[in-house]
Scaffold this motif. Sequence first.
Motif, PDB file in Angstrom:
ATOM      1  N   THR A 115      -6.782  -1.872   4.248  1.00 64.76           N
ATOM      2  CA  THR A 115      -5.948  -0.690   4.041  1.00 64.76           C
ATOM      3  C   THR A 115      -6.408   0.419   4.983  1.00 64.76           C
ATOM      4  O   THR A 115      -7.600   0.661   5.134  1.00 64.76           O
ATOM      5  CB  THR A 115      -6.028  -0.201   2.588  1.00 64.76           C
ATOM      6  OG1 THR A 115      -7.396   0.060   2.248  1.00 64.76           O
ATOM      7  CG2 THR A 115      -5.463  -1.240   1.633  1.00 64.76           C
ATOM      8  N   TYR A 136      -4.423   6.112  -2.378  1.00 68.23           N
ATOM      9  CA  TYR A 136      -3.318   5.164  -2.260  1.00 68.23           C
ATOM     10  C   TYR A 136      -3.412   4.170  -3.410  1.00 68.23           C
ATOM     11  O   TYR A 136      -4.447   4.064  -4.095  1.00 68.23           O
ATOM     12  CB  TYR A 136      -3.375   4.409  -0.922  1.00 68.23           C
ATOM     13  CG  TYR A 136      -4.641   3.596  -0.736  1.00 68.23           C
ATOM     14  CD1 TYR A 136      -4.723   2.280  -1.202  1.00 68.23           C
ATOM     15  CD2 TYR A 136      -5.767   4.143  -0.128  1.00 68.23           C
ATOM     16  CE1 TYR A 136      -5.897   1.543  -1.059  1.00 68.23           C
ATOM     17  CE2 TYR A 136      -6.939   3.407   0.025  1.00 68.23           C
ATOM     18  CZ  TYR A 136      -6.988   2.113  -0.443  1.00 68.23           C
ATOM     19  OH  TYR A 136      -8.146   1.382  -0.317  1.00 68.23           O
ATOM     20  N   ALA A 160       0.718   4.978   5.185  1.00 65.56           N
ATOM     21  CA  ALA A 160      -0.046   3.761   4.904  1.00 65.56           C
ATOM     22  C   ALA A 160       0.084   2.738   6.025  1.00 65.56           C
ATOM     23  O   ALA A 160       1.136   2.603   6.657  1.00 65.56           O
ATOM     24  CB  ALA A 160       0.422   3.155   3.582  1.00 65.56           C
ATOM     25  N   GLN A 196       0.868  -1.179   0.000  1.00 61.61           N
ATOM     26  CA  GLN A 196       0.000   0.000   0.000  1.00 61.61           C
ATOM     27  C   GLN A 196       0.902   1.226   0.000  1.00 61.61           C
ATOM     28  O   GLN A 196       1.697   1.426   0.911  1.00 61.61           O
ATOM     29  CB  GLN A 196      -0.909   0.020   1.235  1.00 61.61           C
ATOM     30  CG  GLN A 196      -1.835   1.239   1.296  1.00 61.61           C
ATOM     31  CD  GLN A 196      -2.521   1.383   2.642  1.00 61.61           C
ATOM     32  OE1 GLN A 196      -2.361   0.534   3.528  1.00 61.61           O
ATOM     33  NE2 GLN A 196      -3.258   2.449   2.824  1.00 61.61           N
ATOM     34  N   ARG A 197       0.777   2.041  -1.036  1.00 57.82           N
ATOM     35  CA  ARG A 197       1.653   3.197  -1.198  1.00 57.82           C
ATOM     36  C   ARG A 197       0.815   4.457  -1.372  1.00 57.82           C
ATOM     37  O   ARG A 197      -0.251   4.421  -1.981  1.00 57.82           O
ATOM     38  CB  ARG A 197       2.579   3.009  -2.403  1.00 57.82           C
ATOM     39  CG  ARG A 197       3.507   1.801  -2.289  1.00 57.82           C
ATOM     40  CD  ARG A 197       4.423   1.694  -3.491  1.00 57.82           C
ATOM     41  NE  ARG A 197       5.431   0.674  -3.318  1.00 57.82           N
ATOM     42  CZ  ARG A 197       5.319  -0.581  -3.741  1.00 57.82           C
ATOM     43  NH1 ARG A 197       4.214  -0.951  -4.362  1.00 57.82           N
ATOM     44  NH2 ARG A 197       6.277  -1.453  -3.550  1.00 57.82           N
ATOM     45  N   SER A 198       1.317   5.550  -0.839  1.00 62.69           N
ATOM     46  CA  SER A 198       0.568   6.802  -0.917  1.00 62.69           C
ATOM     47  C   SER A 198       1.508   7.987  -0.804  1.00 62.69           C
ATOM     48  O   SER A 198       2.517   7.927  -0.091  1.00 62.69           O
ATOM     49  CB  SER A 198      -0.477   6.876   0.201  1.00 62.69           C
ATOM     50  OG  SER A 198      -1.155   8.122   0.183  1.00 62.69           O
ATOM     51  N   ASP A 208       5.299   4.100   3.228  1.00 63.01           N
ATOM     52  CA  ASP A 208       4.522   3.067   2.547  1.00 63.01           C
ATOM     53  C   ASP A 208       4.575   1.762   3.327  1.00 63.01           C
ATOM     54  O   ASP A 208       5.530   1.477   4.044  1.00 63.01           O
ATOM     55  CB  ASP A 208       5.046   2.848   1.130  1.00 63.01           C
ATOM     56  CG  ASP A 208       4.854   4.068   0.246  1.00 63.01           C
ATOM     57  OD1 ASP A 208       3.931   4.853   0.539  1.00 63.01           O
ATOM     58  OD2 ASP A 208       5.611   4.236  -0.723  1.00 63.01           O
ATOM     59  N   TRP A 229      -4.539   3.879   7.709  1.00 63.87           N
ATOM     60  CA  TRP A 229      -3.531   4.907   7.900  1.00 63.87           C
ATOM     61  C   TRP A 229      -2.982   4.789   9.305  1.00 63.87           C
ATOM     62  O   TRP A 229      -3.615   4.268  10.217  1.00 63.87           O
ATOM     63  CB  TRP A 229      -4.125   6.291   7.662  1.00 63.87           C
ATOM     64  CG  TRP A 229      -5.195   6.648   8.663  1.00 63.87           C
ATOM     65  CD1 TRP A 229      -5.054   7.362   9.806  1.00 63.87           C
ATOM     66  CD2 TRP A 229      -6.571   6.248   8.619  1.00 63.87           C
ATOM     67  NE1 TRP A 229      -6.240   7.450  10.477  1.00 63.87           N
ATOM     68  CE2 TRP A 229      -7.197   6.773   9.763  1.00 63.87           C
ATOM     69  CE3 TRP A 229      -7.334   5.488   7.715  1.00 63.87           C
ATOM     70  CZ2 TRP A 229      -8.546   6.555  10.038  1.00 63.87           C
ATOM     71  CZ3 TRP A 229      -8.681   5.288   7.989  1.00 63.87           C
ATOM     72  CH2 TRP A 229      -9.271   5.824   9.139  1.00 63.87           C
TER      73      TRP A 229
END
Length: 460
Positions: A225, A236, A188, A181-183, A209, A227
């Motif tokens: 998913t 994300y 993440a 999971q990337r943002s 991430d 935060w």
Amino acid sequence: MKTSRITSAALLATTALLSACAQLPTGGSSAPLALGDTARGELTSNSPVNLKDGSRYQTFRLTLAADEVVRLTLAGALQGELSLHGPAGDFIGSSLGRPGYGYRSDEVVLTRRADEAGTYVLAVSGGDSDAFGPFRVSAMKVETRQGGAVVPGDEITGWLDGATNRYTLTVEDAGLFHIAQRSHELDAYLKLAGDGIQTQDDDSGGGLDARISTVLSPGEYSIETGWAQTQASGSYTLSVQRLPLPTDDALQLGGELLSGAPVTGWAAGAPLDYQLAVTQLSSVVIDMRSAQIDSYLELSGAGIFFMDDDSGPGGRGLDARIEALLPPGEYQLQAADIGGEGGLFTLLAQVTPVNLPQRLRGLPVLRDGSRHEANLAQGQRDEYRLVIAHAGRYQLDMQSQALDAALTLYSADMGAADDDSGGGLDARLDLTLEAGEYLLVAQSYDDTGAGSYSLNIQRR
């Protein structure tokens, strides 16, 4: 009653000043920007000034439908930032000059969801008062999925808005899975559960991430998913990648480790636990090698602890090796990926029995009442033959102003070690010994220090 009069000129000047201070962008003076298009602009000395920091700016207007997610990208020579304002002029969000994941390093990305339909204003600002130059700004509609089924090979975009999202993964064939999971907006936080597995991760994907790398057997799994910090709204990407397993008889994710029998493991997240049995005093060498990860080893048991990161002989300089003299006992070995990348490794232990009388031959001799001064070289361990004439309680001290002292005592069937029991960084062993000859090893903690030290042997 007194009254004050304001001239028309003064009123116009005051109005202009207040307008400049507020600087709420308006759609009428902005260039159009449509979804799917790219617009070009340039900040010059003639561009409007942000009174907050003296930087220049230019605005664009774009029409968004309610709940539409848009990705705004700034590229070009300008070192700048993006900010988005709603139909009523309210501030929606800013890129803060941060590059977005998955995009070129010279691009700045801002992704936002429209709470209502209307005309939004995008402001392109210089990073500071000296930032000028041409730029390109583009707007792209983003399709998001906040749940549902995912399969290996998927990379989807999701949106978080104060609640976690859940996806389902069906594994038909066992394999090594990377779930990431990337943002560029959120810290993440990723969870995986199912078929006896329950794990989570925050920052193993690099930066903020998240990534979980693990072996999954056929079954149903839940991916959540979320935060990790206060920012609970943003976009994300969620990706699922499957790698083929090595042969079933080669992959060992923990368990018994036998001398001379190499095993293949997969390191990601939590360390893997192996057990090594030593039946007699032995010289032990354990190597952890990998072309994918930064190997790390910890060995503990029988009152002894060793650790290593990069001492292995591999050409990458990231392999781990532990070389230790171990008394008989059961030892726990932890193999981990210190870099958080996740990947395959090989683990090999070589256990060679030691003939203690032969090992003691020719070593400096210490006895009850001995006081010995010496100098320890960098990365070396000094060995002594300790002769105990009478059984009893003994205190063995290693003192130094130059290094973090560590002592280890061996017989054919026992071992004892200490780091800081002598006070400060001095080492002390306080134990009952039978008459006989022992191997005493003086060193610095982690073999990192060098300098003078003293040894004191006293019967209590």
